[in-house]
Every structure is written in structure tokens, then in C-alpha cells.
Design an enzyme around this catalytic site. Structure first.
Site, PDB file in Angstrom:
ATOM      1  CB  CYS A  45      -0.915  -0.025   1.227  1.00  0.00           C
ATOM      2  SG  CYS A  45      -2.029   1.397   1.362  1.00  0.00           S
ATOM      3  CB  SER A  47      -0.278   3.800   4.188  1.00  0.00           C
ATOM      4  OG  SER A  47      -1.488   4.457   3.877  1.00  0.00           O
ATOM      5  CG  HIS A  50       2.976   8.261   2.570  1.00  0.00           C
ATOM      6  ND1 HIS A  50       3.366   9.444   1.984  1.00  0.00           N
ATOM      7  CD2 HIS A  50       1.703   8.033   2.139  1.00  0.00           C
ATOM      8  CE1 HIS A  50       2.392   9.916   1.222  1.00  0.00           C
ATOM      9  NE2 HIS A  50       1.364   9.076   1.301  1.00  0.00           N
ATOM     10  CG  HIS A  66      -1.589  -0.959   6.393  1.00  0.00           C
ATOM     11  ND1 HIS A  66      -0.562  -0.567   5.573  1.00  0.00           N
ATOM     12  CD2 HIS A  66      -2.709  -0.396   5.885  1.00  0.00           C
ATOM     13  CE1 HIS A  66      -1.034   0.208   4.611  1.00  0.00           C
ATOM     14  NE2 HIS A  66      -2.343   0.322   4.761  1.00  0.00           N
TER      15      HIS A  66
END
Length: 371
Positions: A45, A47, A50, A66
Site C-alpha cells: 500500500c 501508506s 510513505h 497493514h
């Protein structure tokens, strides 16, 4: 003496650039109210990117990932609703289950949640490194691992016929997109909708808008490939992002869309979003920018035109309710989640998947574990 299991996992230590190391870690047995899950698949993902690109700060070393789905293979004392062998999707936002927000159907708003600190609800971690020091599961999941430990309430049982690679995406990208449409924006049939960014989350928003009966569904993206994918996903129009986007959308929608979603996380496109909707319209921020980014909005224009800005935190999901609904929609062929997956990889190939993400290639990579 604490009993533990050795697992292979993708670990970010923050000192090797943007590369993850595949390490052997110790995973403690589930404690009271917890379950251990043998991971079948884990999504890759934005995220996570990041974090490993240094845009978000997390405790280190971090067990990344996650988005997870798998099979319960051990249960702790007091587990009541799950059993060994159950197929589950994992929810990363793990509220306290006791505060007013949690008990009123807003677990995503829980102020006591420790997920963003990469800790389980009791403030601890079940992970440790070879030297015995703690390791931290990203967003309290650590999905890029052969096994994980989470609270029972964060493991949502779903139909065994849903493949693990599909199920893993329900845990974040698909779930967030569905929630943004259904829970945050409350889209109804016939509303005109715009989606800015046709990556994994944006395409999932298009799927959810189609399910809700929105029409037209207009996708904006700079990539020819992504615009073609958006049309395949159910968008009625796919436009190249640019300065004249608002004019083009106004012409297609009789003055502007009813609702617009930003699925990239760029401050520039977030600032553009209100111009794409008509007076009284809603704009929904789904994409997440890097820490410290600010978005400039014209407050007077927002007030004068009665436009609503909505921040979407995990799609306002109630996982126990929404995950099974999404799984049933998939089983009924109403959500084409399979089409989002452009790469199925092994754990050792995770760095290549993040490189492809940075280049804007494909829609979604999923790590598939041997079971």
C-alpha cells in the site's frame, strides 16, 4: 518463559534508504483476547511507501504492511467468536472498544487507539528481534510477515471462498474506498461523481461508486494507462488532469459534480477538488499526503457555495459490519476486486513492488504466502 514463533518478515530500520530487509523475528503467542493469524496475503500500500520513503515517522524497527488476510492458527484465553481455521481480514485501526466513539459505531474516531503508534491496544508489541529488543508492527498489523498477532475484534471472519489476495485488500484500500463512498459521502444513485487519481484506491472508489449507482463517474489522471483502467473499472468518462478539468466536468455534469474524491494525497489536487463540484456539493479527501503538507482552500467560496469538505479516516468503516458486506459484494460479482491486482509476488520481491509503485506502474501488488 514466553513462548514464541520464528517468522520471516519485511522490516524497515530507517537507516538503509528505502529498502526493506527480510529478517527472522520472534512473534510471541497470543495473549488474552488475541489471535495469531497465518498470513495468506498482504497488500503493498501507498501508506507503507510513505514510511519507507521517510515521509511519515514510525517507531523502529518496523514490521511493514497493514493489509492482511489469512487463517487463525492460535487463540488466546478469552477469545469467544473466532476459532482455529477461521478465514479473516485484519482491521488496522484498533479502537479501545469502550469509549463513546467506539460503542456508537465510530471506532475510527477513537482517541485511545494506539494503532498509529504501531502498538496493540494494551500499548505493547508481540514482536522482537534476534537480540530480544522490541519490533513494532506497522499500524498494529505488520502484515508483511508469515504470521501476526492481533486482538480478536480486529480479525473479521469472512467467507472462505474469498481468495486471500482479494481479502487482504478489503482490510484497507478497498475497504477505505468503499467507506468513503458509502459512509463518508453517502452517495446515492444518479449522483454525478469525480475521482481524482486512478491508482489502487481511486479505482476502488470507482468500483464503489458503480455499486452505489452514481452516474456519470468521471476519472481524472495524468496517465493514459490509468485512465484506460478507470474506464474498465466502470468510469463513464476518463479525462487527463489539467487546468481546464473543472470546465470539462461542468460541461459533463450540468454545472459540476455532486461529489468529488481525491485519492492521491497531493496538496495541489486536494486544493483543486472544490472547483470540481457544484454549489452544495461534497469533496472527500481520501488520499493521504506526507506529514507537514498543507492544503490551501478558499474559505469564502466554500461558505458562499455551501460546499462540504469531508476528511475520510479509514472510510469511517465499522469493520465488523463493512468487511463482510464487501466480501459478499465481491462474491456476487458486484465488486471486481481481482482486477485491481496487477502483481502477485513473494515476500522477497517486496522492494521491487515498491519501486514499481514509485514509477506509477500497475494498480496493486500483493504478497502471497505459501500455506
Amino acid at each position: 518463559m514466553t513462548v514464541s514463533t520464528t517468522v520471516r518478515a519485511a522490516v524497515y530500520r530507517g537507516n538503509d534508504g528505502d529498502r526493506l530487509a527480510i529478517e527472522q523475528l520472534q512473534l510471541a503467542e497470543p495473549e488474552t483476547g488475541e489471535v495469531r493469524i497465518s498470513v495468506g496475503a498482504a497488500g503493498v500500500c501507498g501508506s507503507d511507501r510513505h514510511v519507507i520513503d521517510g515521509e511519515w515517522q514510525v517507531p523502529l524497527p518496523a514490521v511493514m504492511g497493514h493489509e492482511a488476510a489469512g487463517v487463525v492458527d492460535a487463540v488466546g484465553v478469552g477469545v469467544r467468536d473466532l476459532a482455529v481455521g477461521d478465514h479473516v481480514v485484519v482491521a488496522w485501526h484498533q479502537g479501545c472498544q469502550r469509549c463513546g466513539d467506539c460503542v456508537s459505531g465510530k471506532p475510527w474516531a477513537c482517541l485511545r487507539a494506539k494503532s498509529n503508534d504501531s502498538l496493540l491496544p494494551d500499548g505493547t508489541t508481540r514482536w522482537s528481534t534476534a537480540d530480544g529488543s522490541p519490533a513494532y508492527p506497522y499500524l498494529a498489523v505488520g502484515a508483511m510477515s508469515e504470521a501476526i498477532v492481533v486482538p480478536e475484534f480486529a480479525a473479521i471472519r469472512i467467507d472462505e471462498r474469498v481468495p486471500f489476495d482479494v481479502a487482504s485488500l478489503i482490510g484497507c484500500s478497498v475497504g477505505t474506498a468503499y467507506g468513503a463512498v458509502v459512509n463518508n459521502a453517502s452517495v446515492v444513485a444518479g449522483e454525478a461523481a469525480v475521482v481524482v487519481g486512478a491508482g489502487g484506491v481511486g479505482t476502488s472508489i470507482i468500483h464503489a461508486l458503480k455499486l452505489a449507482g452514481a452516474n456519470p463517474i468521471i476519472a481524472l489522471d495524468i496517465s493514459d494507462e490509468k485512465r484506460a483502467q478507470a474506464l474498465e473499472a466502470g468510469a463513464t468518462h476518463a479525462l487527463e488532469s489539467g487546468a481546464d478539468a473543472a470546465e470539462q466536468i461542468a460541461a459533463l455534469t450540468d454545472g459540476g459534480a455532486d461529489v468529488a474524491f481525491e485519492a492521491i494525497g497531493r496538496s495541489q489536487t486536494m486544493a483543486q477538488l472544490p472547483s470540481l463540484v457544484r454549489p452544495g456539493g461534497r469533496v472527500v479527501f481520501v488520499g493521504l499526503p506526507k506529514e507537514g503538507d498543507t492544503v490551501e482552500l478558499d474559505g469564502l467560496a466554500l461558505a458562499y457555495d455551501g460546499k462540504t469538505v469531508i476528511g475520510s479516516n479509514y472510510g469511517a468503516l465499522v469493520p465488523q459490519r463493512d468487511f463482510p458486506r464487501i466480501a459478499r459484494a465481491y462474491m456476487a460479482d458486484a465488486l471486481q476486486i481481482d482486477s485491481l491486482i496487477t502483481r502477485r509476488i513473494e515476500l522477497d520481491d517486496v522492494n521491487d513492488a515498491f519501486d514499481a509503485m514509485r514509477r506509477g506502474e500497475g494498480t496493486r501488488s500483493v504478497i502471497v504466502f505459501d500455506r
